[in-house]
Design an enzyme around this catalytic site. Structure first.
Site, PDB file in Angstrom:
ATOM      1  N   SER A 147     -46.826  -8.567 -11.347  1.00 15.00           N
ATOM      2  CA  SER A 147     -47.293  -8.311  -9.978  1.00 15.00           C
ATOM      3  C   SER A 147     -48.500  -9.191  -9.698  1.00 15.00           C
ATOM      4  CB  SER A 147     -47.707  -6.846  -9.823  1.00 15.00           C
ATOM      5  OG  SER A 147     -48.407  -6.671  -8.602  1.00 15.00           O
ATOM      6  N   ASN A 157     -37.694  -4.804 -15.431  1.00 14.20           N
ATOM      7  CA  ASN A 157     -38.025  -4.552 -14.022  1.00 14.20           C
ATOM      8  C   ASN A 157     -38.577  -3.146 -13.790  1.00 14.20           C
ATOM      9  OD1 ASN A 157     -37.575  -4.803 -10.925  1.00 14.20           O
ATOM     10  ND2 ASN A 157     -36.342  -3.027 -11.533  1.00 14.20           N
ATOM     11  N   TYR A 185     -52.126   0.388 -12.921  1.00 11.46           N
ATOM     12  CA  TYR A 185     -51.012  -0.519 -12.583  1.00 11.46           C
ATOM     13  C   TYR A 185     -51.390  -1.980 -12.834  1.00 11.46           C
ATOM     14  CZ  TYR A 185     -47.253  -2.526  -9.689  1.00 11.46           C
ATOM     15  OH  TYR A 185     -46.172  -3.238  -9.229  1.00 11.46           O
ATOM     16  N   LYS A 209     -49.737  -4.643 -15.537  1.00 11.41           N
ATOM     17  CA  LYS A 209     -49.099  -5.912 -15.151  1.00 11.41           C
ATOM     18  C   LYS A 209     -49.836  -7.104 -15.761  1.00 11.41           C
ATOM     19  CE  LYS A 209     -45.818  -4.084 -12.652  1.00 11.41           C
ATOM     20  NZ  LYS A 209     -44.403  -4.168 -13.067  1.00 11.41           N
TER      21      LYS A 209
HETATM   22  P1  NAD Z   1     -38.673   1.106  -7.024  1.00 15.12           P
HETATM   23  O1  NAD Z   1     -39.557   2.295  -7.180  1.00 15.12           O
HETATM   24  O2  NAD Z   1     -37.808   1.017  -5.807  1.00 15.12           O
HETATM   25  O3  NAD Z   1     -37.762   0.899  -8.320  1.00 15.12           O
HETATM   26  C1  NAD Z   1     -38.236   1.120  -9.620  1.00 15.12           C
HETATM   27  C2  NAD Z   1     -37.067   1.549 -10.489  1.00 15.12           C
HETATM   28  O4  NAD Z   1     -37.562   1.786 -11.830  1.00 15.12           O
HETATM   29  C3  NAD Z   1     -36.414   2.852  -9.999  1.00 15.12           C
HETATM   30  O5  NAD Z   1     -35.025   2.716  -9.956  1.00 15.12           O
HETATM   31  C4  NAD Z   1     -36.864   3.863 -11.050  1.00 15.12           C
HETATM   32  O6  NAD Z   1     -35.938   4.930 -11.243  1.00 15.12           O
HETATM   33  C5  NAD Z   1     -36.962   2.974 -12.287  1.00 15.12           C
HETATM   34  N1  NAD Z   1     -37.761   3.608 -13.357  1.00 15.12           N
HETATM   35  C6  NAD Z   1     -38.891   4.342 -13.230  1.00 15.12           C
HETATM   36  N2  NAD Z   1     -39.270   4.801 -14.439  1.00 15.12           N
HETATM   37  C7  NAD Z   1     -38.381   4.350 -15.346  1.00 15.12           C
HETATM   38  C8  NAD Z   1     -38.229   4.493 -16.746  1.00 15.12           C
HETATM   39  N3  NAD Z   1     -39.085   5.237 -17.474  1.00 15.12           N
HETATM   40  N4  NAD Z   1     -37.172   3.874 -17.358  1.00 15.12           N
HETATM   41  C9  NAD Z   1     -36.305   3.149 -16.632  1.00 15.12           C
HETATM   42  N5  NAD Z   1     -36.378   2.990 -15.307  1.00 15.12           N
HETATM   43  C10 NAD Z   1     -37.410   3.574 -14.663  1.00 15.12           C
HETATM   44  O7  NAD Z   1     -39.699  -0.136  -7.070  1.00 15.12           O
HETATM   45  P2  NAD Z   1     -39.463  -1.700  -6.807  1.00 15.12           P
HETATM   46  O8  NAD Z   1     -40.334  -2.083  -5.680  1.00 15.12           O
HETATM   47  O9  NAD Z   1     -38.024  -2.035  -6.785  1.00 15.12           O
HETATM   48  O10 NAD Z   1     -40.153  -2.280  -8.143  1.00 15.12           O
HETATM   49  C11 NAD Z   1     -39.461  -2.943  -9.181  1.00 15.12           C
HETATM   50  C12 NAD Z   1     -40.490  -3.699 -10.017  1.00 15.12           C
HETATM   51  O11 NAD Z   1     -41.177  -4.645  -9.204  1.00 15.12           O
HETATM   52  C13 NAD Z   1     -41.569  -2.810 -10.641  1.00 15.12           C
HETATM   53  O12 NAD Z   1     -41.871  -3.264 -11.950  1.00 15.12           O
HETATM   54  C14 NAD Z   1     -42.749  -3.031  -9.734  1.00 15.12           C
HETATM   55  O13 NAD Z   1     -43.968  -2.789 -10.391  1.00 15.12           O
HETATM   56  C15 NAD Z   1     -42.568  -4.484  -9.381  1.00 15.12           C
HETATM   57  N6  NAD Z   1     -43.282  -4.899  -8.180  1.00 15.12           N
HETATM   58  C16 NAD Z   1     -42.962  -4.396  -6.954  1.00 15.12           C
HETATM   59  C17 NAD Z   1     -43.680  -4.823  -5.847  1.00 15.12           C
HETATM   60  C18 NAD Z   1     -43.373  -4.324  -4.464  1.00 15.12           C
HETATM   61  O14 NAD Z   1     -44.108  -4.691  -3.531  1.00 15.12           O
HETATM   62  N7  NAD Z   1     -42.342  -3.514  -4.257  1.00 15.12           N
HETATM   63  C19 NAD Z   1     -44.718  -5.742  -5.993  1.00 15.12           C
HETATM   64  C20 NAD Z   1     -45.011  -6.230  -7.252  1.00 15.12           C
HETATM   65  C21 NAD Z   1     -44.287  -5.801  -8.328  1.00 15.12           C
END
Ligand code: NAD
Length: 246
Positions: free
Chosen positions: A140, A88, A153, A157
């Site tokens: 994503s 994640n 990005y 993905k």
């Molecule tokens: P977020 O930024 O709230 O959480 C991301 C987490 O990843 C954070 O806790 C951060 O500390 C952790 N992280 C960052 N770098 C890291 C590393 N090197 N090692 C371990 N952990 C690390 O974002 P989110 O929205 O919760 O996103 C979670 C996932 O969902 C991501 O992969 C993101 O790309 C994907 N995503 C999110 C969305 C959205 O709209 N929010 C859409 C598509 C995909």
């Protein structure tokens, strides 16, 4: 009792995934991981409040090989097995391609794609030996359709989706399933920083006329990680309000 490890689960979608896996009973022993152990406290406390659920945390930086090797081994040791892994952890460093720095490209690819490779390699060895396991990668919608301003990005993905399919082919014979969830626009810290104009433009192309919540992604992950999906592997489940219908 099954054990799950979720990377980047101190907050946001990762935290919701931990809670849904635990609440649904798909995995009742959860290893919460993030770059720093002390960021994981809230997730661990929420999990321990659920009856019958055990939770521990550890520091695991997915972009660093030593951290992943040590972290996955420690996760398996904590509860004696590793049944579910959710890749994640993810970051954005948005900008137009012609102005994108090498550093911004590398950071995003190192965390979003190399990180999933390293975690899958280490966990995959254990799961192949156990002849069972489920891996879910958080991709994503932009990995399927591209997005201006997100060359790094969307490439990470798209690569993650290809990694999902290849890993599913390599590990399937040993009883290990590998799938991806491709979220659309989800309300979280990652998206709250986007300008209103961008949010309005996104809304206009979403048939359900709203953004998703972290729980929408968590429920899809829990399904793919569960025995209900025991004949599902190599798939990408889109959870995007109809924004893209591939
Ligand atoms: P977020 O930024 O709230 O959480 C991301 C987490 O990843 C954070 O806790 C951060 O500390 C952790 N992280 C960052 N770098 C890291 C590393 N090197 N090692 C371990 N952990 C690390 O974002 P989110 O929205 O919760 O996103 C979670 C996932 O969902 C991501 O992969 C993101 O790309 C994907 N995503 C999110 C969305 C959205 O709209 N929010 C859409 C598509 C995909």
């Amino acid at each position: 009792m099954k054990t799950a490890l979720v990377t980047g689960s101190a907050r946001g979608i990762g935290r919701a995934i931990c809670e849904e896996l635990a609440r649904s009973g798909v995995a009742t022993q959860i290893v919460v991981c993030d770059v720093q152990k002390d960021w994981c406290g809230e997730t661990v406390a929420a999990l321990r409040a659920i009856e019958g659920v055990k939770a521990e945390s550890l520091a695991l930086d997915v972009s660093k090989e030593e951290s992943v090797v040590a972290g996955v081994a420690e996760a398996a040791r904590l509860f004696g097995s590793l049944d579910v892994v959710v890749n994640n952890a993810g970051v954005t460093r948005d900008g137009l391609l012609v102005r994108m720095s090498e550093a911004d490209w590398d950071t995003v690819l190192d965390i979003n794609l190399k990180g999933a490779f390293l975690v899958t390699r280490e966990a995959g060895k254990l799961m192949m030996r156990a002849r069972s396991g489920a891996i879910v990668n958080i991709a994503s919608v932009v990995g399927l359709m591209g997005n201006a301003g997100q060359a790094n990005y969307s490439a990470s993905k798209g690569g993650l989706i290809a990694l999902t399919k290849t890993t599913a082919r390599e590990l399937g014979g040993r009883g290990v399933r590998v799938n991806a969830v491709a979220p659309g626009f989800i309300n979280s810290k990652m998206t709250e920083v986007l300008p209103d104009a961008v949010k309005q433009q996104m809304l206009s192309i979403i048939p359900l006329k709203k953004f998703g919540e972290v729980q929408d992604i968590a429920k899809a992950v829990a399904f793919l990680a569960s025995d209900a999906a025991s004949y599902v592997t190599g798939q990408v489940l889109s959870v995007n309000g109809g924004m893209l219908m591939p």
